[in-house]
Design an enzyme around this catalytic site. Structure first.
Site, PDB file in Angstrom:
ATOM      1  N   LEU A   1     -25.489  -6.977 -32.031  1.00 42.63           N
ATOM      2  CA  LEU A   1     -24.963  -6.231 -30.886  1.00 42.63           C
ATOM      3  C   LEU A   1     -23.429  -6.224 -30.889  1.00 42.63           C
ATOM      4  O   LEU A   1     -22.794  -7.277 -31.005  1.00 42.63           O
ATOM      5  CB  LEU A   1     -25.474  -6.874 -29.588  1.00 42.63           C
ATOM      6  N   ASP A   2     -22.839  -5.050 -30.729  1.00 41.07           N
ATOM      7  CA  ASP A   2     -21.376  -4.879 -30.648  1.00 41.07           C
ATOM      8  C   ASP A   2     -20.652  -5.351 -31.907  1.00 41.07           C
ATOM      9  O   ASP A   2     -19.452  -5.629 -31.874  1.00 41.07           O
ATOM     10  CB  ASP A   2     -20.797  -5.624 -29.414  1.00 41.07           C
ATOM     11  N   GLU A   3     -21.379  -5.431 -33.014  1.00 46.50           N
ATOM     12  CA  GLU A   3     -20.767  -5.885 -34.261  1.00 46.50           C
ATOM     13  C   GLU A   3     -20.811  -4.818 -35.353  1.00 46.50           C
ATOM     14  O   GLU A   3     -20.422  -5.071 -36.490  1.00 46.50           O
ATOM     15  CB  GLU A   3     -21.479  -7.152 -34.773  1.00 46.50           C
TER      16      GLU A   3
END
Lengths: 287, 287, 287, 287
Positions: free
Chosen positions: D230-232
């Site tokens: 997530l969000d990476e």
């Protein structure tokens, strides 16, 4: 007669209530003080009042000492934190550096061009490298090499020197040592640091390497007051520059230097002009 | 009790002298009014004083009419131009458009999302094209086709309509007709236009074509109050975007649209929040 | 073995036709040259082809002279304008200054930090003021005071000096004299000037005063090649900073200095890296 | 004859070696293909070669199928990853939304104005709220309410729908559900998400609240390919806006919306124009 030397800045913060502006502006005008610039901010969630007044004392009918006594009384009535700074008492700034030259260079050049309203009586470093720079500008350069063993003792000497020079502000112009808690506690809200990322992204070491590794499209810098929590101090200014896949780490470092310089200078200028009030982790910065 | 509906904004300009802030803030606090935000600016060259106060009237001990009478008297003493706006009296905005949809679309979307504190009771156009857009948002769309022959008569009808709707602000959202001097004089500082260049560069027609031809590396937009001098009105907001040799005229138009939208919205929001004072060709815009 | 010193940049422009990239890249790879970076731009309206190739010659199987002969032949076939620059032949830059120190200072600091890949063998000025700066960096400082009467003769001496030093690029770092047509014609596309506005806005004298008077919300700077048409040369880089009603002319000058420095440095760096092709009034600047 | 419909884009990545540009450009020109725009990037640390060629096939002397076979052979020789996209085969985009309207609205408006070269055959949501918006633009709106219990089944239905519609790109326009690993793995580098912070700052929930709490002076947004981390995911575009102490969380949200819209649109446009190559966590984005 009006003159920049007859001016002063008053910074106030306190719990919000009615009549605060009227009380202060009334007191000032009663004593023939002319307001040049006044800005108020109310934090409606925290119910806090913040105020900055820049005024002219050319026709003031009391002495500066009397003005301070009057403010003492009036501000006391409202539980105000207040700070009065006279424009003709220039702030004294110490610059801390290690080996990177761009930030100190920028500060010294701005100072020479009249952008920074302060005296810079000394530079402190843990390395000899930038002595020539500093002394070329006529500023004494003091070296305190730091090792894990001598750090406490050296910082004690630095503090002594800073106090003997009546320093108002310490600017860490890419100083590559972490200050001790004692040092930071000795100069609360008097130490400005520049971190080479848009905090809270890329805290800690080698932020441009971290940024390159993450593949960001913006690099930046953050100026903040140093606190004992590393890279967690109240933020004063931030800036960014665009970058692309074609930028190597060295390119990011180069682009970042331009941002660091401007961001640090903006923070220092705000501090010198008494535009900053710290409220917890946040800062009110009047423009 | 405090409520956004019990609030008001006071804008003041006058020749500078001592005691202006004290007089106004004293009057307000005397009547149990609480200042939320106050900003002063003094033009030290022109010796002019500018002041914006945003305040809460929840505990006010006079009526709104009495407040206005009191301000009438106090502001009269100091030759102040003043304007008082009550937050619960929402401004009424008319949008003028031709065929380009991006600016009106942006405004209507912002309005729906609550970004623009106003009513938009009508859209006026010289073309039918955007009727669907407008009516889709529930806003009546009035078409006044303009020819050189009928321009005077059509504008007279537009003015009548605008007056009958008690419009406070006209937003020219890429309206491609030049308003007559009469029309502009009828609504002084009530007409905001967006010009698609960073004025004073590229005045007049087809600024993106001019910009492409000149080989600039930045394109931009300027929101300003319309005056009878075309593209010379007081500037409210400006924005830019980077461009390169690879950008065709169409690319500049596309990049410019994003800047136009944001720049126009910023100007409209400043007007709606009573943050603007015009001083000659310049504007004071309190933030 | 690969080394930055075994590298070169080839810039090409010519009428567009099929096979141009194949011809050039074929020739290079045939002689065991490795392309590091190649960028093409086609102006589809003017039907012009622009190409920049940065390549490594570590394994090249011909001499540099032979490479030039081969390019002479191949580029001749396609009516190409071409320019080959070897990375190990550093460009030589002369800086022109008057009294403002920020631009020259910035350039010399960047040079010292390795940001500008060039030699700076001399500074030319019409005033003595910045001799200390220049010589502090170890760079000879030549003063040619200019009067209307001696301008032609002094420029002749400057040209002679520049030629004797084999200068590739002249940077006008806020040099406050207008160069003669003869001087400009002598160094076509070899003179970079920084103008302190976002051209074409505020041409001519005192642009920050003009900007303040007009009440703009953005100030900026433009770096361009000097041409005999004052402030009309091909634009290389532009930058802006926000300003407000609170900014005096001096504030605009201060904000502008930061933009001038970065904008000028960007243009100089693009020139030094052979990234610029001039096409009429426009510039192709490969990134 | 040259026409936008006779054009194609070729994206290539492979280990670097000599002759790659010559091989590809030679193959293309041999078959009477005209290069409009070609850009190469070499990662000298990872020794990787990246190439984007945009070309015109009006005079091509083979069929499209033959071109693909020829590329298959030639790219095979060099271990190239390659992808060929024909301009007249428009990409098909599905937009995922929840309740926030600004991003979808912006995309649909840009699509209508011709800024996005794609078809948008469907919108998928977990809420009914934006049905009107979507259908007003003539785009079918499919609702799949998500609960912890039904998530797997609903996503299976979504995948089926997306496949049946031959979707090339999924745009999460502030879709407030975390996609499952299965969903993300099904559409690798085909899902663009907009996160409302400048990642890696303020990952996770309520980034504007986090930003307000931290007292930052810049807020921003990041568009990235969705990955199971997530969000990476690899970053495609980032943008920022300045903020001050006077900005409430709501103000940050408002300022952020403008940045989100532009940042997301930039990423989508780059994807649609086949300008993106993913290399590990980083992206090469040719301009």
């Amino acid at each position: 007669m009006s003159s920049p030397n007859n001016r002063a800045t008053l910074l106030i913060s306190c719990p919000d209530r009615r009549g605060l502006v009227a009380a202060i502006s009334g007191l000032l005008s009663e004593h023939r003080i002319n307001l040049i610039d006044a800005q108020q901010h109310t934090d409606e969630i925290e119910k806090q009042f913040f105020y900055r007044v820049y005024f002219d004392m050319s026709d003031m009918d009391v002495s500066r000492e009397q003005l301070q006594q009057l403010l003492e009384i009036e501000c006391g009535r409202f539980n105000m934190n207040w700070k009065l700074s006279f424009a003709d008492k220039r702030k004294r700034v110490a610059i801390f550096v290690s080996k990177y030259e761009h930030c100190i260079y920028d500060l010294l050049l701005r100072h020479r061009m009249g952008e920074l309203d302060c005296d810079i009586p000394l530079v402190i470093s843990n390395h000899e490298d930038l002595r020539g720079f500093s002394e070329g500008f006529g500023i004494p350069y003091h070296v305190f090499p730091i090792t894990p063993e001598n750090k406490e003792a050296q910082e004690a000497r630095e503090i002594e020197l800073i106090r003997s020079e009546n320093i108002d502000l310490i600017v860490m112009a890419r100083y590559m040592q972490i200050l001790s808690e004692n040092m930071i506690a000795t100069f609360p809200q008097q130490i400005i640091n520049i971190h080479h990322s848009t905090l809270p992204a890329f805290k800690g070491a080698k932020p441009y390497h971290q940024a390159h590794d993450r593949g960001v499209k913006l690099v930046g810098a953050t100026a903040h007051y140093a606190t004992t929590d590393l890279d967690e101090g109240p933020i004063l200014a931030q800036g960014v520059a665009e970058c692309t896949h074609a930028d190597s780490v060295d390119d990011l470092i180069r682009k970042g230097r331009d941002i660091e310089r401007v961001t640090l200078a903006n923070a220092v200028r705000a501090h010198l002009a008494d535009r900053i009030i710290v409220a917890g982790r946040r800062t009110i910065i009047f423009r």
